[in-house]
Design an enzyme around this catalytic site. Sequence first.
Site, short mmCIF file in Angstrom:
data_model
loop_
_atom_site.label_atom_id
_atom_site.label_comp_id
_atom_site.label_asym_id
_atom_site.label_seq_id
_atom_site.Cartn_x
_atom_site.Cartn_y
_atom_site.Cartn_z
N ARG A 1 0.88 -1.19 0.00
CA ARG A 1 0.00 0.00 0.00
C ARG A 1 0.91 1.23 0.00
O ARG A 1 1.70 1.43 0.92
CB ARG A 1 -0.91 0.00 1.23
CG ARG A 1 -1.62 1.33 1.43
CD ARG A 1 -2.72 1.28 2.46
NE ARG A 1 -3.88 0.59 1.95
CZ ARG A 1 -5.09 0.63 2.52
NH1 ARG A 1 -5.28 1.32 3.62
NH2 ARG A 1 -6.10 -0.02 1.99
N HIS B 1 -7.54 0.74 -6.30
CA HIS B 1 -7.75 -0.08 -5.11
C HIS B 1 -8.44 -1.38 -5.55
O HIS B 1 -9.60 -1.65 -5.22
CB HIS B 1 -8.60 0.68 -4.09
CG HIS B 1 -8.54 0.12 -2.69
ND1 HIS B 1 -7.77 -0.97 -2.34
CD2 HIS B 1 -9.16 0.51 -1.54
CE1 HIS B 1 -7.92 -1.23 -1.05
NE2 HIS B 1 -8.77 -0.35 -0.55
N GLN C 1 -10.20 -3.97 -3.12
CA GLN C 1 -11.47 -3.47 -2.60
C GLN C 1 -12.61 -3.79 -3.57
O GLN C 1 -13.67 -4.27 -3.18
CB GLN C 1 -11.37 -1.95 -2.41
CG GLN C 1 -12.66 -1.31 -1.92
CD GLN C 1 -13.01 -1.75 -0.51
OE1 GLN C 1 -12.19 -1.66 0.38
NE2 GLN C 1 -14.21 -2.24 -0.31
N ASP D 1 -17.33 7.04 -1.01
CA ASP D 1 -16.05 6.93 -0.30
C ASP D 1 -15.73 8.33 0.24
O ASP D 1 -16.40 9.32 -0.11
CB ASP D 1 -14.96 6.44 -1.29
CG ASP D 1 -13.60 6.22 -0.63
OD1 ASP D 1 -13.52 6.16 0.61
OD2 ASP D 1 -12.59 6.13 -1.37
N CYS E 1 -16.35 1.69 1.07
CA CYS E 1 -15.19 0.84 1.33
C CYS E 1 -14.71 0.93 2.78
O CYS E 1 -14.00 0.06 3.25
CB CYS E 1 -14.06 1.19 0.37
SG CYS E 1 -13.54 2.91 0.47
N ARG F 1 -13.64 -8.67 2.08
CA ARG F 1 -12.24 -8.41 1.78
C ARG F 1 -11.40 -9.66 2.07
O ARG F 1 -10.50 -10.01 1.33
CB ARG F 1 -11.70 -7.22 2.62
CG ARG F 1 -12.30 -5.87 2.32
CD ARG F 1 -11.91 -5.35 0.96
NE ARG F 1 -10.48 -5.29 0.76
CZ ARG F 1 -9.69 -4.28 1.14
NH1 ARG F 1 -10.21 -3.22 1.71
NH2 ARG F 1 -8.39 -4.30 0.91
N1 CP Z 1 -11.22 -0.18 2.70
C1 CP Z 1 -9.94 -0.25 3.10
O1 CP Z 1 -9.01 -0.46 2.30
O2 CP Z 1 -9.76 -0.09 4.43
P1 CP Z 1 -8.38 0.09 5.20
O3 CP Z 1 -7.84 1.44 4.80
O4 CP Z 1 -8.76 0.03 6.64
O5 CP Z 1 -7.45 -1.00 4.80
N1 NVA Z 2 -9.99 6.60 -1.08
C1 NVA Z 2 -9.57 6.21 0.23
C2 NVA Z 2 -9.79 4.75 0.43
C3 NVA Z 2 -9.41 4.23 1.77
C4 NVA Z 2 -9.60 2.77 1.91
C5 NVA Z 2 -8.11 6.58 0.43
O1 NVA Z 2 -7.32 6.40 -0.50
O2 NVA Z 2 -7.76 7.07 1.51
#
Ligand code: CP
Ligand code: NVA
Length: 304
Positions: free
Chosen positions: A103, A130, A133, A222, A262, A290
Amino acid sequence: MKKDFLRILDLTDKELVRLLDLADAWKRRGGDRRPPTPLKGKTLAMVFQKASTRTRVSFEVGMTRLGGHALFLSPQDTQIGRGEPLKDTARVLGRYTDAIMVRTFGHSLVEEMALHSRVPIINGLTDDHHPCQILADLQTARERGKSLRKMKVGFIGDGNNVANSWVEAAHLLGFSLHVACPKGFEPSPEIMAEAETVGRGEVRIVRDPADAAAGADLLYTDVWTSMGQETENKRRMKAFKGYCVDSALLSAAKKNAIVMHCLPAHRGEEITDDVIEGPQSAVFEEAENRLYAQMAVLDTLIPH
Ligand code: CP
Ligand code: NVA
């Protein structure tokens, strides 16, 4: 399947459906006392340069359930925090482990890791995509009786990483996706153009959330400010006023429409408390899935 899973377009539509079928199969086995453990002795390295609750825990638990092991690696505790390039990290981790989940910020970073790593790289979120997700989202939609080929999805809010991955899924599977966002906050034009070449979906950008919600089978939202955009928060709060999934907007969708997010959610901003807690919300099943969607990815990508 390709060696790496960096974005939805790394899959063919058949591979995507196969992953969802496998995710369902792992979910059905959830209660098994003695489940199969295809990844016995295998290790997943998990590199996190941004915060996470769901992705971290679901990948770690997923590896455990598959019989393997996962390592959580944060910048503070590794040489990444002292400037060691991710491509070097990928080359080294690939010599110890069987896959790397990452990530991070720029999407080009995971592409570079994939280029240099001998083991699969799995994108656990970048600024642009993502994909894990969206696998769980599609699994949840299908479970709730939606047709992945014919549904209409109304995405309300920021054209961010999650929205970009929805754009790719819509074109790959052929469903209709209407994104309602303020001017300047559209999904990436490059990603929209690339996804169009796969081309069976109907993706539209609209300004009025009610237009995206009208007749929708699924409403999605989101956060307005994603990780890494914190300095833009004030400007974003202003720009997104009115882009909230509330009960009035939900009533414009189909009667049996579901609502997804999400997570993490900001109640009172992009979604109201009564909607996220209401009977049409599939948000917590979505979070649960997930685990199974990623078990399917790990089971498929890690050779065994
Ligand atoms: N939806 C999601 O990716 O959550 P986290 O940021 O908690 O991993
Ligand atoms: N769009 C959000 C998703 C988090 C899971 C971010 O990138 O912070």
